[in-house]
Motif scaffolding. Structure first.
Motif, mmCIF file in Angstrom:
data_model
loop_
_atom_site.group_PDB
_atom_site.id
_atom_site.type_symbol
_atom_site.label_atom_id
_atom_site.label_comp_id
_atom_site.label_asym_id
_atom_site.label_seq_id
_atom_site.Cartn_x
_atom_site.Cartn_y
_atom_site.Cartn_z
ATOM 1 N N ALA A 209 6.436 6.842 -1.377
ATOM 2 C CA ALA A 209 6.404 7.465 -0.051
ATOM 3 C C ALA A 209 5.554 6.647 0.909
ATOM 4 O O ALA A 209 4.530 6.083 0.526
ATOM 5 N N VAL A 210 6.014 6.591 2.163
ATOM 6 C CA VAL A 210 5.270 5.931 3.234
ATOM 7 C C VAL A 210 5.453 6.733 4.529
ATOM 8 O O VAL A 210 6.352 7.559 4.638
ATOM 9 N N TYR B 234 -6.529 4.311 -5.660
ATOM 10 C CA TYR B 234 -6.592 5.522 -4.841
ATOM 11 C C TYR B 234 -6.429 5.235 -3.354
ATOM 12 O O TYR B 234 -6.070 6.150 -2.581
ATOM 13 N N TYR B 235 -6.701 4.030 -2.936
ATOM 14 C CA TYR B 235 -6.566 3.674 -1.519
ATOM 15 C C TYR B 235 -5.151 3.919 -0.997
ATOM 16 O O TYR B 235 -4.938 4.082 0.211
ATOM 17 N N ARG B 236 -4.165 3.951 -1.894
ATOM 18 C CA ARG B 236 -2.779 4.145 -1.476
ATOM 19 C C ARG B 236 -2.538 5.524 -0.849
ATOM 20 O O ARG B 236 -1.583 5.707 -0.086
ATOM 21 N N LEU B 237 -3.409 6.484 -1.169
ATOM 22 C CA LEU B 237 -3.298 7.799 -0.530
ATOM 23 C C LEU B 237 -3.491 7.679 0.975
ATOM 24 O O LEU B 237 -2.976 8.507 1.740
ATOM 25 N N PHE B 238 -4.233 6.651 1.412
ATOM 26 C CA PHE B 238 -4.506 6.440 2.834
ATOM 27 C C PHE B 238 -3.628 5.352 3.433
ATOM 28 O O PHE B 238 -3.039 5.532 4.503
ATOM 29 N N GLY C 170 0.752 -1.255 0.000
ATOM 30 C CA GLY C 170 0.000 0.000 0.000
ATOM 31 C C GLY C 170 0.775 1.293 0.000
ATOM 32 O O GLY C 170 0.208 2.355 0.303
ATOM 33 N N ALA C 171 2.074 1.285 -0.335
ATOM 34 C CA ALA C 171 2.839 2.529 -0.389
ATOM 35 C C ALA C 171 2.274 3.478 -1.445
ATOM 36 O O ALA C 171 1.580 3.056 -2.378
ATOM 37 N N LYS C 172 2.570 4.756 -1.283
ATOM 38 C CA LYS C 172 2.157 5.747 -2.280
ATOM 39 C C LYS C 172 3.071 5.617 -3.498
ATOM 40 O O LYS C 172 4.264 5.935 -3.439
ATOM 41 N N LEU D 239 2.386 2.592 6.776
ATOM 42 C CA LEU D 239 3.620 1.867 6.466
ATOM 43 C C LEU D 239 4.822 2.730 6.830
ATOM 44 O O LEU D 239 4.767 3.965 6.728
ATOM 45 N N HIS D 240 5.908 2.061 7.240
ATOM 46 C CA HIS D 240 7.123 2.790 7.614
ATOM 47 C C HIS D 240 8.347 2.091 7.040
ATOM 48 O O HIS D 240 8.371 0.870 6.901
#
Length: 320
Positions: free
Chosen positions: A240-241, A178-182, A166-168, A187-188
């Motif tokens: 990005a995460v 679009y769920y990746r925006l959330f 799910g990373a951006k 995630l880190h």
């Protein structure tokens, strides 16, 4: 001496016991404020008076309480100026305690002894309950980090694991994910990343949760996560995460609360929050691997949604 006692009492009640500060029309110009905290049947209020004016000052406060529909148990801290304290009949929902010319308290009853005791008893269950959403978000972030660490075989998370879960990634968002925006906010990249973000979430989340409530705090956090992801998508091409966007949203929420919220005890935090914000933004813009637009997007989202909540719920501070 009076100012010293007042300052020490305010430090005890506000900083250690969570009291709030408000004004009222006292008959004594320099003592026109009170400290209060919710109790079972209303509020526990602490006022300050000088000997000989304590009854009039109590009446002035009770008028204020009636006008504002505040049922209150009142503790009146009376400065004697070296004069003997008078014997008085006990009044319902009222206690007096006296301060001599050396700043020493005397004449305690059970209520004043409990209120002014420095051995504050902390109820751990209530503490956890009061930050339930913050604690849940912290646990969720840590569990997801642990899962991705296992999948990566180490504390540094493999970029392909981040992308899979799910990373951006701008290209995938353009393709309809679009769920990746959330999801990217949960995630880190490594252990220090999640550690610093969870510390910030603990420090800021419980403040927002206390003053806005659980569901509003969750809404602010979630909305800021999305606006942070959106601005990152628009202006940062890299993968990005991280929860930083949502956490900057909490910073934005606290800025709004300190400026416009009803609770005046938050006003003292405004300068500190500005300093924290400035340091973090400066740090972001002087580092090459930090998603600055994600931070700014979260900050703007937190400010916008908190303003909307306060406006919709008539939560702006009353003038006067």
């Amino acid at each position: 001496m009076i100012n010293k006692v007042i300052r020490e009492t305010m430090d005890l009640l506000i900083d250690e016991k969570g009291f709030f500060l408000e004004e009222f029309h006292s008959i004594e110009e320099d003592l026109n404020f009170y400290l209060y905290t919710p109790i079972k049947n209303g509020f526990l209020a602490v006022i300050f008076s000088t000997l000989g004016k304590e009854d009039e000052n109590l009446l002035a406060f009770m008028n204020h309480a009636r006008m504002n529909s505040i049922p209150a148990y009142v503790v009146n801290i009376v400065f004697t100026g070296g004069h003997p304290a008078p014997l008085k009949e006990k009044l319902p929902n009222y206690s007096e305690v006296y301060v001599d010319e050396e700043g020493k308290f005397f004449g305690h009853d059970d209520v004043t002894r409990s209120v002014l005791s420095r051995k504050a008893v902390v109820n751990q269950k209530m503490t956890l309950r009061s930050m339930a959403v913050t604690f849940t978000l912290m646990v969720l972030n840590i569990l997801i980090y642990t899962f991705t660490a296992i999948k990566s075989g180490g504390l540094d998370i493999d970029i392909f694991v981040l992308i899979r879960y799910g990373a951006k990634v701008n290209e995938l968002i353009q393709a309809g994910q679009y769920y990746r925006l959330f999801t990217s906010a949960f995630l880190h990249a490594d252990f220090m990343h999640v550690l610093f973000n969870m510390y910030a979430l603990f420090a800021l989340g419980r403040i927002v949760e206390e003053f806005m409530g659980k569901w509003k705090m969750l809404g602010i956090y979630s909305f800021s996560a999305v606006t942070g992801g959106l601005l990152s998508y628009l202006y940062t091409p890299n993968v990005a995460v991280g929860a930083s966007g949502a956490i900057f949203g909490l910073l934005g929420a606290i800025l709004v609360i300190t400026l416009f919220g009803r609770k005046k005890s938050m006003k003292s935090m405004f300068s500190r929050i500005l300093i924290v914000l400035a340091i973090n933004l400066f740090s972001g813009f002087t580092s090459s691997n930090i998603d600055n637009f994600g931070h700014i997007g979260g900050l703007l989202g937190g400010i916008a949604v908190t303003l909307g909540i306060l406006l919709f719920t008539s939560g702006f501070r009353e003038k006067g």
